[in-house]
Design a protein around this motif. Structure first.
Motif, PDB file in Angstrom:
ATOM      1  N   VAL A 127      -6.913 -23.680 -20.298  1.00 18.06           N
ATOM      2  CA  VAL A 127      -5.769 -23.015 -21.672  1.00 18.06           C
ATOM      3  C   VAL A 127      -5.413 -24.097 -21.902  1.00 18.06           C
ATOM      4  O   VAL A 127      -3.886 -24.255 -20.886  1.00 18.06           O
ATOM      5  CB  VAL A 127      -5.577 -21.662 -19.971  1.00 18.06           C
ATOM      6  CG1 VAL A 127      -4.231 -20.744 -21.129  1.00 18.06           C
ATOM      7  CG2 VAL A 127      -6.394 -20.862 -20.317  1.00 18.06           C
ATOM      8  N   LEU A 183      -7.676 -18.991 -16.404  1.00 22.49           N
ATOM      9  CA  LEU A 183      -7.376 -17.426 -16.782  1.00 22.49           C
ATOM     10  C   LEU A 183      -8.324 -16.896 -18.126  1.00 22.49           C
ATOM     11  O   LEU A 183      -7.982 -16.151 -18.261  1.00 22.49           O
ATOM     12  CB  LEU A 183      -5.746 -17.816 -17.160  1.00 22.49           C
ATOM     13  CG  LEU A 183      -5.037 -17.066 -18.150  1.00 22.49           C
ATOM     14  CD1 LEU A 183      -5.071 -15.449 -17.429  1.00 22.49           C
ATOM     15  CD2 LEU A 183      -3.653 -17.322 -18.905  1.00 22.49           C
ATOM     16  N   ALA A 184      -8.365 -18.227 -18.354  1.00 21.43           N
ATOM     17  CA  ALA A 184      -9.545 -17.734 -19.513  1.00 21.43           C
ATOM     18  C   ALA A 184     -11.134 -17.059 -18.828  1.00 21.43           C
ATOM     19  O   ALA A 184     -10.929 -16.318 -18.360  1.00 21.43           O
ATOM     20  CB  ALA A 184     -10.617 -19.110 -20.036  1.00 21.43           C
ATOM     21  N   ALA A 196      -1.164 -18.782 -23.561  1.00 23.51           N
ATOM     22  CA  ALA A 196      -0.852 -18.594 -22.495  1.00 23.51           C
ATOM     23  C   ALA A 196       0.583 -17.538 -22.309  1.00 23.51           C
ATOM     24  O   ALA A 196      -0.006 -15.993 -21.934  1.00 23.51           O
ATOM     25  CB  ALA A 196      -1.312 -18.870 -21.291  1.00 23.51           C
ATOM     26  N   LEU A 206      -9.715 -17.292 -24.398  1.00 25.78           N
ATOM     27  CA  LEU A 206      -8.286 -16.801 -23.643  1.00 25.78           C
ATOM     28  C   LEU A 206      -8.058 -14.910 -23.918  1.00 25.78           C
ATOM     29  O   LEU A 206      -7.606 -13.748 -23.406  1.00 25.78           O
ATOM     30  CB  LEU A 206      -6.386 -16.400 -23.618  1.00 25.78           C
ATOM     31  CG  LEU A 206      -6.280 -18.137 -23.161  1.00 25.78           C
ATOM     32  CD1 LEU A 206      -4.748 -17.935 -23.154  1.00 25.78           C
ATOM     33  CD2 LEU A 206      -6.627 -17.645 -21.417  1.00 25.78           C
ATOM     34  N   THR A 225      -8.847 -11.504 -21.714  1.00 24.54           N
ATOM     35  CA  THR A 225      -9.634 -12.447 -20.692  1.00 24.54           C
ATOM     36  C   THR A 225      -9.036 -10.988 -19.858  1.00 24.54           C
ATOM     37  O   THR A 225      -7.826 -10.730 -20.147  1.00 24.54           O
ATOM     38  CB  THR A 225      -8.732 -13.920 -20.211  1.00 24.54           C
ATOM     39  OG1 THR A 225      -9.543 -13.820 -18.759  1.00 24.54           O
ATOM     40  CG2 THR A 225      -7.053 -13.388 -20.226  1.00 24.54           C
TER      41      THR A 225
END
Length: 415
Positions: free
Chosen positions: A347, A312-313, A352, A321, A324
């Motif tokens: 993360v 996800l980074a 998140a 993040l 992203t």
């Protein structure tokens, strides 16, 4: 040091080895972890924090009144309309206006368009302080060049562009940075030149990536593997080694909008820069569409279909993040009605959820997914290898590799 994020903290640590430095941040959580010798961004090791014996931390503006040099490293994001958001920079300037005194030098590192330091920030400081620019206080601009997650190119080993509002201020700012930057400095002739140099660094990279992304779209239609083409072209000595992918982060996907905003203000409509931005911003939807096509060919898709997103980074091997573009893929897949599980060992789960409303999962279970999308090239995913990654999926699961991390014959699709 105003702002203790990816940019401010590493510089504060280096300066704190030689000068008394006060690091200021709005986040009590951030200040507490730093006081305990921890950096959740993973940019500064605990021993480095210890070595900065002249560095202290505060969230109280009153503690800044005794300083005579202020360095501003707050974010410069864009808003929902892709226009510059000067909120953090304006707030920092208001703060500075309350603490600066005659003889002070204020240095900005945040990425802006040419002229912003003296058009946006300085007037606020003048208004709040009652002091006159270049008579009572002075300014400098030294653009940050931090590369999150990069352990080779550090703040001290990257040449630093410097500038000042008067010749004397410029020499002072340059000498200050030169005292800690082992790679040396480049003294620009003006603040505007230094601002322009920074914003085009990332605009150039953005456009180069956009070109390669467009080539990837073309080669996909021609059924030619983009990586093979780039490897062949790369045998020429002056071919630039860019790769297709998602363009996120706090710099490349944001900074060009600062330059185009200023260009439009002066009556010029930038075509090439904005075309590159549009193409790069469309890549998440393109990837999602490719995954859907592959899954449709291989198996039926319904609301029970599940996809595992690995990463996800905004880039590999860091927890950052900011901006992203993996989120674009997730949202597009969800619009198709698919369920997405997101796994990222780097993360912070609470971050998140706070930033994107995404609940990360822990270690994925085996034989659960109809599709697997490798979005970020974290070293943990490299170590897993193809067989272990495929084991997360059902026997006929589709494996799509955004980063071309895995062998071509081991995946069902890639950029």
């Amino acid at each position: 040091m105003i702002g203790l994020g990816y940019v401010g903290l590493p510089l504060a640590v280096e300066l704190g080895k030689h000068y008394p430095v006060i690091g200021y941040d709005l986040s009590p959580t951030r200040l507490e972890e730093l006081k305990q010798g921890r950096d959740s961004s993973l940019e500064v090791e605990p021993e480095a924090l210890t070595q900065a014996h002249l560095l202290s931390f505060t969230g109280d503006p009153a503690d800044l009144r005794g300083c005579n040099v202020y360095i501003v490293t707050v974010p410069t994001p864009i808003n929902a309309h892709r226009q510059p958001d000067f909120g953090p920079l304006e707030s920092a300037s208001q703060l500075l206006g309350k603490v600066v005194k005659p003889g002070c030098v204020v240095v900005f590192e945040s990425t802006v368009y040419p002229g912003a330091t003296e058009e946006v920030c300085v007037p606020i400081i003048e208004k709040e302080s009652g002091l006159e620019y270049n008579q009572d206080f002075f300014a400098g601009y030294s653009p940050e060049r931090i590369n999150p997650g990069d352990k080779e190119h550090r703040v001290t080993t990257i040449k630093k562009v410097t500038s000042g509002s008067t010749p004397e201020a410029a020499d002072f700012v340059d000498a200050l940075y030169r005292s800690v930057i082992t790679a040396g400095t480049h003294l620009a002739s003006s603040i505007r030149v230094a601002e322009a140099a920074k914003v085009i660094e990332n605009t150039q990279r953005d456009l180069n990536i956009a070109l390669i992304n467009e080539l990837a779209l073309i080669f996909n239609k021609l059924d030619i593997d983009t990586e093979e083409v780039l490897a062949a072209a790369g045998t020429k000595w002056n071919f630039l080694p860019f790769r297709p992918g998602l363009v996120g982060g706090h710099c490349i996907g944001v900074d060009p909008y600062y330059l185009t905003h200023k260009a439009q203000q002066i009556g010029y409509h930038p075509e090439i820069i904005l075309a590159g931005r549009r193409l790069n911003d469309s890549m998440g939807a393109y990837v999602a569409g490719q995954v859907i096509k592959l899954m449709t060919r291989r198996c039926s898709i319904d609301k029970e279909s599940r996809i595992l997103i690995l990463g996800l980074a905004f880039k590999e091997n860091c927890p950052d993040l900011r901006n992203t573009r993996v989120v674009d893929i997730i949202r597009e897949l969800e619009d198709y009605g698919l369920q997405c599980d997101v796994h990222d060992p780097w993360v912070n789960p609470s971050e998140a959820e706070h930033e994107y409303g995404i609940r990360l999962i822990g270690q994925p279970a085996a034989n659960q997914y109809d599709g697997i999308l490798l979005a970020v090239a974290h070293r943990q995913f490299v170590e897993l290898g193809v067989e272990s990654i495929r084991a997360f999926g059902k026997p006929n699961a589709v494996l799509y590799d955004v980063k071309a991390l895995l062998p071509r014959d081991a995946v069902d699709g890639r950029l």
